[in-house]
Each structure stands twice: as C-alpha cells, then as structure tokens.
Design a protein around this motif. Structure first.
Motif, PDB file in Angstrom:
ATOM      1  N   ALA A   1     -15.991 -15.737 -25.280  1.00  0.00           N
ATOM      2  CA  ALA A   1     -16.449 -16.776 -24.363  1.00  0.00           C
ATOM      3  C   ALA A   1     -17.742 -17.409 -24.860  1.00  0.00           C
ATOM      4  O   ALA A   1     -17.946 -18.640 -24.766  1.00  0.00           O
ATOM      5  CB  ALA A   1     -16.634 -16.178 -22.971  1.00  0.00           C
ATOM      6  N   LEU A   2     -18.646 -16.610 -25.406  1.00  0.00           N
ATOM      7  CA  LEU A   2     -19.903 -17.149 -25.943  1.00  0.00           C
ATOM      8  C   LEU A   2     -19.664 -18.061 -27.141  1.00  0.00           C
ATOM      9  O   LEU A   2     -20.256 -19.157 -27.257  1.00  0.00           O
ATOM     10  CB  LEU A   2     -20.816 -15.984 -26.329  1.00  0.00           C
ATOM     11  N   LEU A   3     -18.764 -17.666 -28.019  1.00  0.00           N
ATOM     12  CA  LEU A   3     -18.428 -18.507 -29.164  1.00  0.00           C
ATOM     13  C   LEU A   3     -17.782 -19.820 -28.737  1.00  0.00           C
ATOM     14  O   LEU A   3     -18.065 -20.901 -29.301  1.00  0.00           O
ATOM     15  CB  LEU A   3     -17.502 -17.738 -30.112  1.00  0.00           C
ATOM     16  N   ALA A   4     -16.910 -19.713 -27.720  1.00  0.00           N
ATOM     17  CA  ALA A   4     -16.265 -20.929 -27.230  1.00  0.00           C
ATOM     18  C   ALA A   4     -17.279 -21.883 -26.609  1.00  0.00           C
ATOM     19  O   ALA A   4     -17.207 -23.130 -26.789  1.00  0.00           O
ATOM     20  CB  ALA A   4     -15.190 -20.569 -26.209  1.00  0.00           C
ATOM     21  N   LEU A   5     -18.251 -21.330 -25.909  1.00  0.00           N
ATOM     22  CA  LEU A   5     -19.284 -22.166 -25.301  1.00  0.00           C
ATOM     23  C   LEU A   5     -20.138 -22.852 -26.369  1.00  0.00           C
ATOM     24  O   LEU A   5     -20.451 -24.048 -26.260  1.00  0.00           O
ATOM     25  CB  LEU A   5     -20.154 -21.294 -24.399  1.00  0.00           C
ATOM     26  N   LEU A   6     -20.465 -22.135 -27.423  1.00  0.00           N
ATOM     27  CA  LEU A   6     -21.225 -22.741 -28.513  1.00  0.00           C
ATOM     28  C   LEU A   6     -20.424 -23.850 -29.207  1.00  0.00           C
ATOM     29  O   LEU A   6     -20.961 -24.902 -29.588  1.00  0.00           O
ATOM     30  CB  LEU A   6     -21.614 -21.652 -29.535  1.00  0.00           C
ATOM     31  N   TRP A   7     -19.148 -23.619 -29.338  1.00  0.00           N
ATOM     32  CA  TRP A   7     -18.271 -24.630 -29.962  1.00  0.00           C
ATOM     33  C   TRP A   7     -18.213 -25.892 -29.132  1.00  0.00           C
ATOM     34  O   TRP A   7     -18.319 -27.010 -29.673  1.00  0.00           O
ATOM     35  CB  TRP A   7     -16.882 -24.044 -30.161  1.00  0.00           C
ATOM     36  N   LEU A   8     -18.047 -25.736 -27.829  1.00  0.00           N
ATOM     37  CA  LEU A   8     -17.893 -26.893 -26.956  1.00  0.00           C
ATOM     38  C   LEU A   8     -19.212 -27.619 -26.737  1.00  0.00           C
ATOM     39  O   LEU A   8     -19.232 -28.872 -26.647  1.00  0.00           O
ATOM     40  CB  LEU A   8     -17.314 -26.451 -25.602  1.00  0.00           C
TER      41      LEU A   8
ATOM     42  N   LEU B   1      -3.117   0.627 -11.359  1.00  0.00           N
ATOM     43  CA  LEU B   1      -4.401  -0.061 -11.199  1.00  0.00           C
ATOM     44  C   LEU B   1      -5.494   0.618 -12.021  1.00  0.00           C
ATOM     45  O   LEU B   1      -6.353  -0.048 -12.611  1.00  0.00           O
ATOM     46  CB  LEU B   1      -4.798  -0.079  -9.718  1.00  0.00           C
ATOM     47  N   ARG B   2      -5.430   1.922 -12.055  1.00  0.00           N
ATOM     48  CA  ARG B   2      -6.450   2.645 -12.829  1.00  0.00           C
ATOM     49  C   ARG B   2      -6.342   2.295 -14.313  1.00  0.00           C
ATOM     50  O   ARG B   2      -7.352   2.062 -14.987  1.00  0.00           O
ATOM     51  CB  ARG B   2      -6.271   4.152 -12.611  1.00  0.00           C
ATOM     52  N   TRP B   3      -5.117   2.218 -14.817  1.00  0.00           N
ATOM     53  CA  TRP B   3      -4.936   1.889 -16.229  1.00  0.00           C
ATOM     54  C   TRP B   3      -5.342   0.446 -16.504  1.00  0.00           C
ATOM     55  O   TRP B   3      -5.934   0.147 -17.558  1.00  0.00           O
ATOM     56  CB  TRP B   3      -3.486   2.113 -16.651  1.00  0.00           C
ATOM     57  N   VAL B   4      -5.045  -0.474 -15.586  1.00  0.00           N
ATOM     58  CA  VAL B   4      -5.460  -1.866 -15.762  1.00  0.00           C
ATOM     59  C   VAL B   4      -6.978  -1.958 -15.824  1.00  0.00           C
ATOM     60  O   VAL B   4      -7.550  -2.681 -16.654  1.00  0.00           O
ATOM     61  CB  VAL B   4      -4.895  -2.739 -14.626  1.00  0.00           C
ATOM     62  N   ALA B   5      -7.641  -1.231 -14.924  1.00  0.00           N
ATOM     63  CA  ALA B   5      -9.110  -1.247 -14.926  1.00  0.00           C
ATOM     64  C   ALA B   5      -9.657  -0.688 -16.230  1.00  0.00           C
ATOM     65  O   ALA B   5     -10.640  -1.208 -16.786  1.00  0.00           O
ATOM     66  CB  ALA B   5      -9.630  -0.445 -13.741  1.00  0.00           C
ATOM     67  N   ILE B   6      -9.002   0.337 -16.743  1.00  0.00           N
ATOM     68  CA  ILE B   6      -9.456   0.914 -18.018  1.00  0.00           C
ATOM     69  C   ILE B   6      -9.288  -0.081 -19.152  1.00  0.00           C
ATOM     70  O   ILE B   6     -10.186  -0.243 -20.009  1.00  0.00           O
ATOM     71  CB  ILE B   6      -8.676   2.220 -18.288  1.00  0.00           C
ATOM     72  N   VAL B   7      -8.144  -0.758 -19.181  1.00  0.00           N
ATOM     73  CA  VAL B   7      -7.905  -1.752 -20.241  1.00  0.00           C
ATOM     74  C   VAL B   7      -8.910  -2.889 -20.142  1.00  0.00           C
ATOM     75  O   VAL B   7      -9.466  -3.353 -21.154  1.00  0.00           O
ATOM     76  CB  VAL B   7      -6.465  -2.275 -20.161  1.00  0.00           C
ATOM     77  N   LEU B   8      -9.155  -3.399 -18.911  1.00  0.00           N
ATOM     78  CA  LEU B   8     -10.123  -4.487 -18.737  1.00  0.00           C
ATOM     79  C   LEU B   8     -11.518  -4.050 -19.185  1.00  0.00           C
ATOM     80  O   LEU B   8     -12.261  -4.831 -19.799  1.00  0.00           O
ATOM     81  CB  LEU B   8     -10.151  -4.933 -17.277  1.00  0.00           C
ATOM     82  N   ALA B   9     -11.873  -2.830 -18.859  1.00  0.00           N
ATOM     83  CA  ALA B   9     -13.183  -2.341 -19.276  1.00  0.00           C
ATOM     84  C   ALA B   9     -13.296  -2.271 -20.789  1.00  0.00           C
ATOM     85  O   ALA B   9     -14.354  -2.544 -21.371  1.00  0.00           O
ATOM     86  CB  ALA B   9     -13.442  -0.970 -18.658  1.00  0.00           C
ATOM     87  N   ALA B  10     -12.184  -1.938 -21.451  1.00  0.00           N
ATOM     88  CA  ALA B  10     -12.206  -1.869 -22.908  1.00  0.00           C
ATOM     89  C   ALA B  10     -12.252  -3.257 -23.542  1.00  0.00           C
ATOM     90  O   ALA B  10     -12.871  -3.473 -24.586  1.00  0.00           O
ATOM     91  CB  ALA B  10     -10.984  -1.096 -23.401  1.00  0.00           C
ATOM     92  N   VAL B  11     -11.582  -4.260 -22.928  1.00  0.00           N
ATOM     93  CA  VAL B  11     -11.496  -5.617 -23.497  1.00  0.00           C
ATOM     94  C   VAL B  11     -12.709  -6.457 -23.134  1.00  0.00           C
ATOM     95  O   VAL B  11     -13.030  -7.448 -23.823  1.00  0.00           O
ATOM     96  CB  VAL B  11     -10.191  -6.285 -23.008  1.00  0.00           C
ATOM     97  N   LEU B  12     -13.418  -6.118 -22.082  1.00  0.00           N
ATOM     98  CA  LEU B  12     -14.509  -6.948 -21.574  1.00  0.00           C
ATOM     99  C   LEU B  12     -15.566  -7.284 -22.626  1.00  0.00           C
ATOM    100  O   LEU B  12     -15.983  -8.451 -22.732  1.00  0.00           O
ATOM    101  CB  LEU B  12     -15.155  -6.256 -20.365  1.00  0.00           C
ATOM    102  N   PRO B  13     -16.031  -6.360 -23.460  1.00  0.00           N
ATOM    103  CA  PRO B  13     -17.031  -6.754 -24.480  1.00  0.00           C
ATOM    104  C   PRO B  13     -16.518  -7.817 -25.452  1.00  0.00           C
ATOM    105  O   PRO B  13     -17.228  -8.765 -25.798  1.00  0.00           O
ATOM    106  CB  PRO B  13     -17.329  -5.435 -25.200  1.00  0.00           C
ATOM    107  N   PHE B  14     -15.254  -7.661 -25.881  1.00  0.00           N
ATOM    108  CA  PHE B  14     -14.687  -8.659 -26.800  1.00  0.00           C
ATOM    109  C   PHE B  14     -14.512 -10.003 -26.103  1.00  0.00           C
ATOM    110  O   PHE B  14     -14.761 -11.075 -26.696  1.00  0.00           O
ATOM    111  CB  PHE B  14     -13.327  -8.162 -27.316  1.00  0.00           C
ATOM    112  N   ALA B  15     -14.107  -9.999 -24.849  1.00  0.00           N
ATOM    113  CA  ALA B  15     -13.931 -11.255 -24.099  1.00  0.00           C
ATOM    114  C   ALA B  15     -15.263 -11.978 -23.935  1.00  0.00           C
ATOM    115  O   ALA B  15     -15.340 -13.224 -24.018  1.00  0.00           O
ATOM    116  CB  ALA B  15     -13.314 -10.956 -22.738  1.00  0.00           C
ATOM    117  N   ALA B  16     -16.322 -11.227 -23.731  1.00  0.00           N
ATOM    118  CA  ALA B  16     -17.643 -11.856 -23.592  1.00  0.00           C
ATOM    119  C   ALA B  16     -18.065 -12.549 -24.888  1.00  0.00           C
ATOM    120  O   ALA B  16     -18.611 -13.664 -24.887  1.00  0.00           O
ATOM    121  CB  ALA B  16     -18.658 -10.794 -23.181  1.00  0.00           C
ATOM    122  N   VAL B  17     -17.818 -11.873 -26.013  1.00  0.00           N
ATOM    123  CA  VAL B  17     -18.162 -12.487 -27.311  1.00  0.00           C
ATOM    124  C   VAL B  17     -17.353 -13.747 -27.569  1.00  0.00           C
ATOM    125  O   VAL B  17     -17.871 -14.791 -28.010  1.00  0.00           O
ATOM    126  CB  VAL B  17     -17.962 -11.457 -28.440  1.00  0.00           C
TER     127      VAL B  17
END
Length: 303
Positions: A277-284, A259-275
């Motif tokens: 999601a924002l691009l997808a919203l602009l597209w749609l 669980l600790r490693w999953v949380a670390i990976v999610l924390a690392a990916v979260l900034p890219f996922a936000a970007v």
C-alpha cells in the motif's frame, strides 16, 4: 570308836556322791549348751539362707520386671493415600473395597455416592486399615479397575509423639502436686486459689490427652480415600449417533476454527500488505505525476 568311824565313812560316801552328781550336772549343762549353740547356729543359717533366697527371688523378679517393661516401638508414621479408580460396576467395586478393609481388621468411614451430568455413577469412601496391612489393602484396591490417580504420603511424627507423652507425664505430676497442696491448705483464700490453678492444669492435661489419643489413632490406622468412577461404556455407545444439537455444536466449532485461521492468515499478510500500500501511494502521488508532466513536456517540444 567303831560308831564314829562308821559315821565318818558314811559322810565320805555322801560327799563323793555329791561330787559325782555335780560333775554329771556340769557335763549335762555343757552338752545342752553345745546343742543350743548348734541349734541357734542352724537357725541363723536357715534364716540367712531364707533371706538370701528371698533376695535372690526379688532380684530375679526385678530383672524379669525390667525385661517386661514396655519399650519404644520405634518410629511413629501417619500414612494417608488417595486413589482414583475407573471401574465397570461401582457398587460391586465398592463392596470389594469394604471387604478388603474389613478382612484386614480395618473400618469403613465416610461414604458418598452421586452421578455426574452424563449419568455416570461416582462413589467416594474413606477406609481405615492397620499400618501393617496398609500396602496389601492398597494393592487390592488398585486392582479393582483402571487406576487413574494415586497420591500416597507418609509423615514421621515420632518427635511429636515423644514430646506429647513427656508433657502428659509432667502435667499429671503438676496436677498431683496441686491436689496435695489443697489437702494441706487451711485458709479459704488458699483453697480458692488452688482450685482455680487445679482447674487450669486439668484442662491442659485433658488437651494433651486428646492430642495423644489423636496421634495414637492416626499412627495405628492408615487412612485410604478411594474414589470410584464408572467408565460409562453404555453412554459412549449412545453418543455414536449424533443429534441436531451435536451437529449444531460441531458446525459452530468449525466456524470458530475457520475464523481463527482467517485471522491468523490476515495477521501474517498484514505487514506485506502495508508495504504494498505504501509503494502504491508513492507511485500514485509522486512517481506517476512526474512521469506525466515529463511526457507532456516532451510532446510540446517536438511540435
């Protein structure tokens, strides 16, 4: 005529004999006086020699007494040490520690023994050893097993020792003065006042004497606190066969780690996922509707 001449001749002989006797007595008196004076001089010389010898003896004794006066021993140091040693057999190591302290002329103080949660035996003992044997005993105790920790301290209390000795001397003189005043006091009020003062000064003297005794004890004997722990080889061997509780505990540790490693990976990916999601919203919401309307307008113009 012949009779008178005989009597005159007889008187002359008597006078002459008297003169000779007087001269003999005078000579005898002078001789005795000389002897007396010589005897007196000899006696005085003997007395002077005796006094001089006595003076020399006193001087020699005084110088010897001066040489034999106690001198300051130099520095006064309080030494303390704490040792933690891991051994195979705690009782055997404890016996060796006692023997080392007693052979050095020391004493064994407080001692306690217990067992921890894993069944390992632990012992703690306080040893008091003479200052000149401190290093030897410390080395012997370190060699009883594996040294885990050592904390040795040395505190110089020379100034404190000298100060307490001076205060003790002054306080004793103060107590003696109050007692002299009590002996000369005539009034009851003076006696009562002096008794109270004497009681106070004696209490102060006893406190100083207690401090002096404590300093003497701590500077003459070093204190070593030895902690012995069993290395627990048997318990470690028994732990090689895992039980259900060990397996459950290991699984839980692995789950928490995952669980600790999953949380670390999610924390690392979260900034890219936000970007993304924002691009997808602009597209749609913006780009795609415009393209759809433009494509529809182009189709109607061709018809």
């Amino acid at each position: 005529m012949r009779a008178s001449s005989k009597s005159a001749h007889h008187r002359t002989i008597q006078v002459f004999a008297g003169l000779l006797l007087a001269i003999a007595l005078a000579l005898t008196g002078c001789t005795n006086a000389g002897d007396d004076s010589s005897d007196s001089g000899a006696g005085d010389s003997d007395k002077a020699a005796g006094l001089q010898a006595e003076g020399n003896g006193k001087g020699a004794a005084g110088s010897k007494a001066d040489r034999e006066q106690p001198k300051l021993t130099g520095t006064h140091i309080i030494r303390t040490a704490k040792l933690t040693v891991r051994v195979d057999d705690v009782p055997e190591a404890l016996d060796e520690a006692r023997e080392a302290a007693e052979d050095a002329g020391g004493i064994v103080g407080n001692e306690s023994t217990s067992r921890d949660g894993e069944g390992r035996e632990r012992s703690r003992v306080v040893l008091r050893v003479p200052q000149d044997k401190y290093e030897d005993v410390l080395t012997a105790l370190e060699g009883t097993g594996k040294l885990l920790g050592k904390d040795a301290k040395a505190q110089d209390v020379t100034d404190q020792v000298v100060d307490v000795e001076s205060r003790v001397k002054s306080q004793r003189a103060s107590v003696a003065r109050v007692r002299e005043l009590m002996d000369r006091a005539n009034k009851l009020s003076d006696v009562v006042t002096l008794e109270g003062e004497l009681s106070t000064r004696q209490a102060d003297l006893e406190s100083l004497l207690a401090q002096q005794a404590s300093l003497k004890d701590r500077t003459s004997l070093a204190t070593i606190t030895l902690s012995l722990t069993e290395n627990g080889a048997t318990a470690d061997a028994q732990d090689d066969d895992p039980s259900f509780g060990d397996a459950l505990g290991g699984g839980w540790d692995a789950f928490v780690t995952a669980l600790r490693w999953v949380a670390i990976v999610l924390a690392a990916v979260l900034p890219f996922a936000a970007v993304v999601a924002l691009l997808a919203l602009l597209w749609l919401r913006v780009v795609r509707p415009r393209w759809t309307r433009r494509a529809a307008g182009d189709g109607q113009g061709e018809d």
